[in-house]
Structure formats: structure tokens, C-alpha cells
Design a protein around this motif. Structure first.
Motif, mmCIF file in Angstrom:
data_model
loop_
_atom_site.group_PDB
_atom_site.id
_atom_site.type_symbol
_atom_site.label_atom_id
_atom_site.label_comp_id
_atom_site.label_asym_id
_atom_site.label_seq_id
_atom_site.Cartn_x
_atom_site.Cartn_y
_atom_site.Cartn_z
ATOM 1 N N VAL B 62 -17.211 -30.395 36.920
ATOM 2 C CA VAL B 62 -18.497 -29.910 37.448
ATOM 3 C C VAL B 62 -19.399 -29.429 36.310
ATOM 4 O O VAL B 62 -20.618 -29.606 36.353
ATOM 5 C CB VAL B 62 -18.259 -28.785 38.481
ATOM 6 N N THR B 63 -18.779 -28.859 35.253
ATOM 7 C CA THR B 63 -19.603 -28.362 34.151
ATOM 8 C C THR B 63 -20.329 -29.501 33.424
ATOM 9 O O THR B 63 -21.285 -29.273 32.700
ATOM 10 C CB THR B 63 -18.762 -27.615 33.093
ATOM 11 N N LEU B 64 -19.836 -30.738 33.629
ATOM 12 C CA LEU B 64 -20.507 -31.863 32.981
ATOM 13 C C LEU B 64 -21.929 -32.036 33.502
ATOM 14 O O LEU B 64 -22.812 -32.509 32.783
ATOM 15 C CB LEU B 64 -19.730 -33.163 33.206
ATOM 16 N N ILE B 65 -22.151 -31.634 34.755
ATOM 17 C CA ILE B 65 -23.491 -31.831 35.331
ATOM 18 C C ILE B 65 -24.532 -31.000 34.565
ATOM 19 O O ILE B 65 -25.490 -31.562 34.040
ATOM 20 C CB ILE B 65 -23.494 -31.531 36.843
ATOM 21 N N PRO B 66 -24.349 -29.670 34.474
ATOM 22 C CA PRO B 66 -25.331 -28.934 33.663
ATOM 23 C C PRO B 66 -25.355 -29.381 32.206
ATOM 24 O O PRO B 66 -26.421 -29.420 31.589
ATOM 25 C CB PRO B 66 -24.894 -27.469 33.778
ATOM 26 N N ALA B 67 -24.186 -29.765 31.655
ATOM 27 C CA ALA B 67 -24.164 -30.199 30.249
ATOM 28 C C ALA B 67 -25.053 -31.423 30.050
ATOM 29 O O ALA B 67 -25.856 -31.488 29.111
ATOM 30 C CB ALA B 67 -22.727 -30.502 29.815
ATOM 31 N N VAL B 68 -24.930 -32.385 30.958
ATOM 32 C CA VAL B 68 -25.727 -33.612 30.845
ATOM 33 C C VAL B 68 -27.219 -33.307 31.035
ATOM 34 O O VAL B 68 -28.070 -33.791 30.290
ATOM 35 C CB VAL B 68 -25.238 -34.659 31.875
#
Ligand SMILES: Nc1ncnc2c1ncn2[C@@H]1O[C@H](COP(=O)(O)OP(=O)(O)O)[C@@H](O)[C@H]1O
Ligand SMILES: [Mg+2]
Lengths: 238, 299
Positions: B62-68
């Protein structure tokens, strides 16, 4: 007299410190064909680039009576002004059909875009034959056809053509001029041509500007120019 | 045979990562003819954000979403508000902006999160038996995952480039900026989106590579090495070719794995030496790289 489609007043432009165009006045009415004649280095390309939004200028530029400032090429396309640049400027790595599609990115009526592509393929069958080929592999004449068709894909009301005859065989030049004259008649697209091949351009133009060292030294109806002895000798060579 | 395969798999895993980093550089270079040396530091920053969120109990995926999203926005903003105004005045100064971004972002990450290494979780958990056995060699699931990620990224990019209006505009700008403008394309907007896209892909690449490449933890110097190999891969493939980035990345990864494996007497820093030799060879023999353009012109 209809209101001008494009009107430049006191237009000056250049490169860095060097001013090339000084105080040029030019106007083109809707559907009109005008030609700018001038020797090599007179500033014809500079004028076309300024009008197309590729070069900053001072002075006033009106499209449909509204001032255009800090212009950019994409904005001029949005105003209905499209340039066929000197040297053609096709996108060499893109296929012929992608060049045409790119020419239409400003348009919202995507469904009609494919129809327009077909239309220009009918006008220029050699482009249709080479539709999937990279533009960089076309011959000079074919690239010029592509450059013109690409500029028309935005459905401009004014087409600026910078020396489309340059470096092409006379037969192909003849063909191209017939084609743009026909486009002018059929679609009402106004044309502003820059040419060294004055005789050919005068055949389809109704108004003429003479550019010398960055200034318009004379302008008037093409008919009157045909009759002017001195101008005939200098610019038309007969 | 199995030792060869083992090295091949290791090389393809590292190569897939080099390829992803090379892709980010290529996407930026195609549009604005700039090598964004800060690309790795953008990715470092987004990976810290991702780590920070996992510490707060978020699922790593899920943290990939804000990271991207942050990767996209930061890179796009850097192009629009730092690079573009400078480029208008002086093309060479763009390099300086890149260096400033490089140190600035690294410093910012250090200020916010400190300089001690963080344990960054793997996207694909591993255990002793999470591998396939192929002809006696082990192909670990997380290697497969890295290669799969490259396939997904490249597939997505290819579709974007060939099927969408944005892709057409990106290709047009890559071929000839002035002509693209004359087509009505908003060239500045294409620059900005290209930088953003590179930032987004960089965020994914970094999240994948941090736990599996040495030192296996998230630290401030972590991306520098990767950027070097990514740059070499991009130069090898041709700086403006997506296919080139993939081929360049994979051949560099496999090549280095073989040289390191079979030439173990050559010393520890052989990878960097080889990378340098590759760059010099490409620039000398074939400056446009394996698949770079400038070939289609028939002037
Ligand atoms: N990019 C440029 N930088 C500096 N000077 C230029 C540039 N392009 C053209 N010029 C100069 O501007 C003048 C007019 O050039 P141009 O507009 O190309 O003339 P024409 O199209 O009538 O042949 C010439 O003296 C030329 O040397
Ligand atoms: Mg000229």
C-alpha cells in the motif's frame, strides 16, 4: 473589406542582439492568398517563425482582431495558424501516419481525424503507400507533401508556407502549388506563402509583399505587380 | 551448468533493476535531452516515505501508492519549477541544477530520517525454500518478481507509447521538439509529464531493489551505485531508446555477473571498472548506443 484574419503591425524580431525584421506590417484576410517575396537572407523565414510562435517579437499581432502575446507554436495552432517550416520539419522517427495524427493533437473531434488522414492520403497517394514508413526515409518531395498534410491536420484557417519549392524538382513543385491552390479554393484556407520562386507564387496569390533586408519595401495587389516593369524584372526575372 | 545458470539468474535480476533505472533516465532524456543525475535521489526519498509508512503499520504494498504519487509529483515539479526556468537561460546550467537536486534531496532525506540504515521490508517475502529449481540452479521467487516487474513496466510503457495520445506526443517531442510544437503539442507539458513518469517508475524500482541488492538496507548512499549502473545501461542501449534501456540493463547485469563469477581473481571493484570500459567503448565506437536514434535521418 472583411476584417483581417491575421494582422501584424510594426512587427520586429531577430536573434539575440541582431534585429532582422524591422517594423513589418502584414495582413491576411480570411481565405486570401498572399505571398512574401524577397531575396535570400531578406528575413522571410524570420517573419514566418515569428508569426508561428517560434520566435519572440515586438509589435502587435492580432488574430481575429485579438492580440496575441508571448506566443508559442501550440497556441498559434490553437488560433488556427499552422506553419509548414522551411526544411519541412517532419518528425523523422515517426511513421507517416503518426506524423499526421500528431498534427491533429489539438483537435477535439477525434472521430473526424481519421477521415482527414484518409482525405490527405487521397490527395497525396504516395503518402498512403508509405503510411507505415518512418518519415525520415521518404524522399524530399514526399516529405514536403507530408509536411503540408501534417500542417493541415489541425484544420488551420491560415497556412503559412516557407519555401515549399526549395530543393524539389519543377514537376513536383508544380504539383504542390496546384494542390495548395485547390485547398485554398475548396476549404477556404488562407495562405501566406514565402517564395523565391516568384513566378509560381504570383500565379495563385492575390496580394504581394516585397521584403528587403528585413523591411517591407512595397506591397499591393498581385495584378498591379504583374504590370510593374521594374518589379517584374527584379523579382520575376522576365 | 548449474553454476552458470545461477550466475545468469543473478545477472538477470540485477540487470532488470539496472534496466528499470535506465528506463527512468531514458524517459527524461527522450523528452528534454537531459540526464537527470538526481533520479536516484528522488527514488531514495520516496523509498524513505514508504519505509516511514511501514513503520506506522502500513502494508508495504500500500505504501507504494503514495511513493509513486510523490515520485511523480516531485519530479514533475522539479522540471517545471527548477529545470525549465534555468534551461531557458542556459542549457549547461541544467547540469548544475541536477547536482543541486542530487545533494539537496539526499540532505533532505538525511535531515528528516537520519543517517542510520533502515530495515526496509521485501515486497515478496522469502524463506529458505522459495525458489524454483531449474537444471540444478535456484531461481528465487524474488528474482522472478523483479524480472516480472520489469516486464510489467516495459509492457505498460510500450502500450502508453504506441496506443495513447500522450504516447504519440511523447514520441513526437522526442523526435523533434520544434515540429512537435508546430503540431500544436504543448511541449512543456510533455516534459513535465515525462519527468513525472520517470519519478514514478523510479519509486517502484527503488522499492524493489533496496532490500535485495547489497547492502540490503535503506541508507543515504544507497542509490548512487545504482544510478551509475543505470546510466551505463542507458548509454549502452542508446539514451533515447526504451528497448535499448532494457537490452542495455540486462546485458550489463548478466555481463557483470559472469565477469565477477568467472574472473574472481580480478578484485572487488571490477564491476565499476567494467562499467567505465563499457561507457568509453560505446562513446568511442557507437555514440548513439545499441538502439539510439539518429539513424533514420536521411539528410
Ligand atoms: N538562428 C539565427 N541566428 C542568427 N541569425 C540568423 C538566424 N537565422 C537567420 N539569421 C539571419 O537573419 C537574416 C534573415 O534570415 P532568414 O529569415 O532566414 O532569411 P530568408 O528566409 O529570407 O532567406 C539573415 O541575415 C540570417 O543570417
Ligand atoms: Mg528562408
Amino acid at each position: 473589406m472583411t476584417a483581417p484574419l491575421l494582422q501584424a503591425t510594426g512587427l520586429s524580431a531577430g536573434y539575440g542582439q541582431a534585429m532582422v525584421l524591422r517594423d513589418v506590417d502584414i495582413e491576411v484576410a480570411p481565405g486570401q492568398v498572399a505571398v512574401v517575396l524577397g531575396a535570400n537572407g531578406a528575413g522571410k523565414t524570420t517573419l514566418m517563425r515569428a508569426l508561428a510562435g517560434l520566435l519572440p517579437f515586438s509589435g502587435e499581432l492580432l488574430v481575429d482582431g485579438r492580440a496575441v502575446r508571448n506566443s508559442r507554436p501550440d497556441k498559434m495552432v490553437g488560433h488556427g495558424v499552422s506553419l509548414v517550416p522551411q526544411g519541412r520539419g517532419t518528425m523523422s522517427a515517426l511513421s507517416v501516419v503518426d506524423n499526421l495524427r500528431a498534427g491533429a493533437v489539438s483537435r477535439r473531434d477525434k472521430a473526424v481525424v481519421e477521415e482527414d488522414i484518409e482525405r490527405w492520403f487521397t490527395t497525396f497517394p504516395r503518402l498512403a503507400e508509405r503510411h507505415a514508413q518512418p518519415a525520415g526515409t521518404l524522399s524530399g518531395g514526399e516529405q514536403q507533401m507530408l509536411a503540408i498534410a501534417r500542417a493541415l491536420m489541425s484544420r488551420p484557417r491560415l497556412l503559412l508556407c516557407d519555401e515549399i519549392s526549395l530543393g524539389l524538382a519543377p514537376r513536383i513543385v508544380q504539383e504542390l502549388f496546384e494542390t495548395i491552390a485547390q485547398i485554398n479554393v475548396e476549404m477556404g484556407t488562407a495562405l501566406l506563402l514565402v517564395e523565391q520562386n516568384a513566378a509560381l507564387a504570383m500565379k495563385i496569390a492575390s496580394y504581394v509583399y516585397l521584403l528587403e533586408v528585413g523591411e517591407v519595401v512595397e506591397s499591393g495587389a498581385a495584378r498591379d505587380f504583374e504590370q510593374s516593369e521594374s518589379i517584374r524584372r527584379v523579382y520575376l526575372g522576365y | 551448468m548449474d553454476i552458470f545458470l545461477t550466475r545468469l539468474f543473478a545477472g538477470m535480476t540485477a540487470g532488470s533493476i539496472y534496466a528499470m533505472i535506465a528506463l527512468t533516465l531514458v524517459i527524461v532524456f527522450r523528452s528534454s535531452a537531459t540526464i537527470n543525475f538526481a533520479q536516484g535521489e528522488f527514488a531514495l526519498f520516496t523509498t524513505y516515505v514508504s519505509w516511514w509508512l511501514t513503520e506506522r503499520g502500513w502494508n508495504i504494498w500500500v505504501t507504494l501508492i503514495p511513493a509513486v504519487v510523490i515520485g511523480f509529483v516531485l519530479c514533475a515539479a522539479a522540471e517545471r519549477f527548477l529545470v525549465r526556468p534555468v534551461r531557458r537561460r542556459d542549457e549547461a546550467a541544467v547540469l548544475i541544477v541536477g547536482l543541486a537536486l542530487f545533494t539537496g534531496l539526499n540532505g533532505l532525506s538525511g535531515t528528516i530520517w537520519g543517517s542510520d540504515d533502515k530495515v526496509y521490508p521485501r515486497l515478496v517475502p522469502v524463506s529458505v525454500d522459495s525458489f524454483l529449481e531449474i537444471a540444478g540452479a535456484r531461481l528465487f521467487y524474488d528474482s522472478l518478481f523483479v524480472m516480472g516487474a520489469l516486464v510489467v513496466v516495459v509492457g505498460g510503457l510500450t502500450l502508453l507509447m504506441s496506443r495513447t495520445n500522450l504516447g504519440l506526443q511523447m514520441r513526437a517531442v522526442a523526435t523533434n521538439q520544434e515540429s512537435a510544437g508546430l503540431c500544436g503539442i504543448k511541449v512543456g507539458r510533455v516534459f513535465m509529464i515525462s519527468w513525472g513518469l520517470a519519478g514514478a517508475i523510479g519509486a517502484v524500482a527503488a522499492a524493489i531493489l533496496v532490500p535485495i541488492l547489497p547492502p540490503g538496507q535503506l541508507g543515504l548512499p544507497g542509490m548512487f551505485h545504482m544510478l551509475i549502473f543505470g546510466t551505463v545501461a542507458a548509454i549502452l542501449g542508446g539514451l533515447d531508446s526504451i528497448k535499448g534501456a532494457v537490452v542495455g540493463g540486462l546485458s550489463l547485469g548478466v555481463g557483470l555477473a559472469m565477469i565477477n563469477g568467472y574472473g574472481s581473481g580480478l578484485g572487488g571493484s571490477i564491476s565499476l571498472t567494467v562499467a567505465l570500459v563499457v561507457v568509453v567503448a560505446v562513446l568511442g565506437l557507437r555514440p548513439s548506443g545499441l538502439f539510439g536514434s539518429k539513424r533514420l535521418e536521411r539528410v
